[in-house]
Design an enzyme around this catalytic site. Structure first.
Site, PDB file in Angstrom:
ATOM      1  N   GLY A 159       0.828  -1.211   0.000  1.00  0.00           N
ATOM      2  CA  GLY A 159       0.000   0.000   0.000  1.00  0.00           C
ATOM      3  C   GLY A 159       0.856   1.253   0.000  1.00  0.00           C
ATOM      4  N   ASP A 160       1.716   1.403   1.009  1.00  0.00           N
ATOM      5  CA  ASP A 160       2.553   2.605   1.086  1.00  0.00           C
ATOM      6  C   ASP A 160       4.014   2.213   1.306  1.00  0.00           C
ATOM      7  OD1 ASP A 160       2.218   1.623   3.613  1.00  0.00           O
ATOM      8  OD2 ASP A 160       1.888   3.568   4.574  1.00  0.00           O
ATOM      9  N   GLU A 161       4.380   1.084   0.711  1.00  0.00           N
ATOM     10  CA  GLU A 161       5.767   0.605   0.832  1.00  0.00           C
ATOM     11  C   GLU A 161       6.428   0.576  -0.537  1.00  0.00           C
ATOM     12  OE1 GLU A 161       6.680  -3.006   3.097  1.00  0.00           O
ATOM     13  OE2 GLU A 161       4.576  -2.906   3.739  1.00  0.00           O
TER      14      GLU A 161
END
Lengths: 195, 334
Positions: B242-244
């Site tokens: 997701g936000d990596e």
């Protein structure tokens, strides 16, 4: 050219001569893909390339190849739905011949973007009919000869069919009906058997 | 010449004009019926039978039956066979001089079933009747729908195959997990030197939760632009969750330079990102490692070590970059 028509040619070659021949034709015609999608449209150039490649690879004249295609459309078990749709055209073979002029309209009822050949019928008496065929691709009259021969069989009628060449922008197909009730013909129930 | 007011013709002519007609006397008993209707009904005596025993009047009124001339005359009728309710009819009844009714019927929507079960042919329908055309259309439609369903299945299969082979993350345009694995595999197989950074956004969840997914998606796209701008074109920047994100930097084993790149990335990501006039504030934590830490670098191992370093950065207070600390013995053998 409608995918259904291209797909019919593909299925004819595959079912009659085998998958390897179809693959060969597809390569030779430089389609760039291995199978036509029946619900998409294609450049007519591709149809012509397939017909020409098949004629060369099989070493058969275009005319006889197209005639066999017409017969295949009616008589092969995989195309039973098409045979049934054609049989809706009339109770007997003569009735069916008269319905040929409605063929493009009937096609469009099913698929609005389907272009079928234009057929004009002239009755000349004594069981003689002339059908003028135009559209789709050169040699379409030979497809109609094969198709009508198979439909006559289907209705149990005895008829002679002959391609009379081209005149006035249309190919001429002569039908001589010798006996409308020559044989029992194939069964046709108005309603499809339940599956 | 005067206009004809009444017509007289025999039952044979009527049978051809309307093969599905029905005549009743004032008491509702059948006095005559068309040949197609006769085909559908049981063979035993029909003439004189009460219409109410054979037909169920569905409209206009379920309580009435066909004998109620006042109720049914001139109205659009809907009937069904009592013995076989799937076979429905519609029609119109007109009063006859001298009492009784004449009803002209046609099949309702159950026509296909009626034709199939009773083996009806074109000859069973009036030439004006479009039933056969309707059957043709129904069959043509099923054939077309069948082809479309097959096409959809093929397209769906092709889509799944294409997605499986895809190397791009559709939201950000960065490389995806699959592309990352391929690039890492390539570098480790050939023993190339490279640096690896695992980047995790800080406060991204708050942006998503307070400003919505559209804001979150916008932030991810901006992050992608920043990561691309802060790296070389030969580097691989992949979104792996997701936000990596993971960045692979070939020929970059100098931890000082790698640390600089990481700090520049964090600096840029800490600048506010605007979405529809709202400022979204995020930051990033980074864990890094380099292939020269390992005697025989392996992708899984390096990813996991970078991940450990990333969580050490998070614990140390976010917005930081840390290197994985290799155990001293492995340094010796490197």
């Amino acid at each position: 050219m409608h995918g259904l028509i291209n797909r019919s040619i593909q299925c004819f070659l595959r079912d009659t001569y085998g998958a390897a021949i179809w693959d060969h034709v597809a390569r030779e015609a430089r389609l760039g893909f291995d199978s036509f999608e029946p619900m998409l449209n294609y450049d007519p150039v591709l149809t012509e390339a397939v017909v020409q490649a098949a004629s060369v690879i099989l070493g058969r004249p275009r005319e006889t190849l197209l005639e066999d295609l017409g017969t295949y459309l009616v008589s092969h078990q995989n195309l039973e739905p098409l045979r049934r749709l054609l049989r809706f055209g009339g109770v007997g073979f003569v009735d069916f011949l008269h319905s040929l002029e409605d063929l493009p309209e009937r096609g469009r009822l099913a698929l609005p973007d389907l272009d079928l050949p234009n057929l004009g019928m002239t009755e000349q008496g004594d069981g003689n009919f002339v059908i003028s065929v135009s559209g789709l691709f050169p040699g379409i009259g030979h497809v109609i000869v094969g198709l009508l021969r198979a439909m006559a069989d289907d209705y149990g009628a005895l008829a002679l069919l002959d391609h009379r060449g081209q005149s006035e922008e249309a190919e001429q197909v002569a039908v001589q009906l010798l006996d409308q009730r020559f044989a029992a013909g194939r069964r046709f129930d108005l309603a499809q058997a339940a599956v | 010449m005067a206009q004809a007011e009444t017509f007289t013709f025999g039952i044979a002519a009527l049978s051809r004009l309307m093969p599905l007609f029905l005549c009743l006397d004032a008491a509702g008993r059948i006095t005559a019926l068309g040949p197609t209707l006769a085909k559908l009904l049981p063979h035993n005596t029909l003439i004189g039978q009460k219409s109410g025993d054979l037909f169920d009047l569905k409209r206009p009124s379920r309580r009435a039956d066909l004998a109620a001339i006042q109720a049914v005359a001139s109205a659009r009728l809907h009937l069904a066979f009592r013995s076989d309710p799937a076979i429905t009819f519609r029609g119109l009844a007109m009063p006859l001089q001298g009492g009784g009714l004449m009803i002209n019927l046609s099949f309702g929507i159950g026509v296909t079933e009626a034709v199939r079960r009773h083996g009806l042919t074109e000859a069973d329908f009036a030439p004006t009747d479009l039933t056969v055309e309707m059957l043709y259309l129904a069959e043509a439609k099923s054939a077309v729908v069948g082809e479309l369903r097959d096409l959809n299945l093929r397209l769906q299969g092709a889509k799944i195959a294409a997605e499986e082979q895809a190397l791009t993350d559709t939201l950000t345009g960065l490389r995806n997990r699959r592309a990352l694995d391929l690039a890492l595999g390539e570098l480790t197989r050939h023993g190339h030197t490279f640096g690896l950074m695992h980047i995790d956004l800080d406060f991204f969840k708050q942006v998503n939760d307070t400003l919505g997914h559209a804001a979150g998606d916008h932030v991810l796209r901006v992050v992608a632009r920043i990561l691309t701008a802060q790296t070389r074109s030969s580097d691989t920047v992949a979104r792996v969750g997701g936000d990596e994100f993971v960045v692979i930097l070939p020929e970059m084993s100098d931890t000082a330079r790698l640390g600089q790149v990481a700090r520049r990335i964090i600096e840029n990501l800490t600048q506010p990102i605007y979405f529809e006039g709202q400022s979204c504030r995020i930051s990033a934590s980074i864990g890094a490692t380099v292939s020269t830490f390992y005697p025989s670098p392996q992708a899984d191992r390096m990813l996991s070590d970078a991940d450990d370093a990333l969580y050490a950065s998070k614990r140390a207070g976010r917005g930081r970059a840390q290197f994985f600390t290799p155990p001293p013995d492995s340094l010796l053998s490197a």
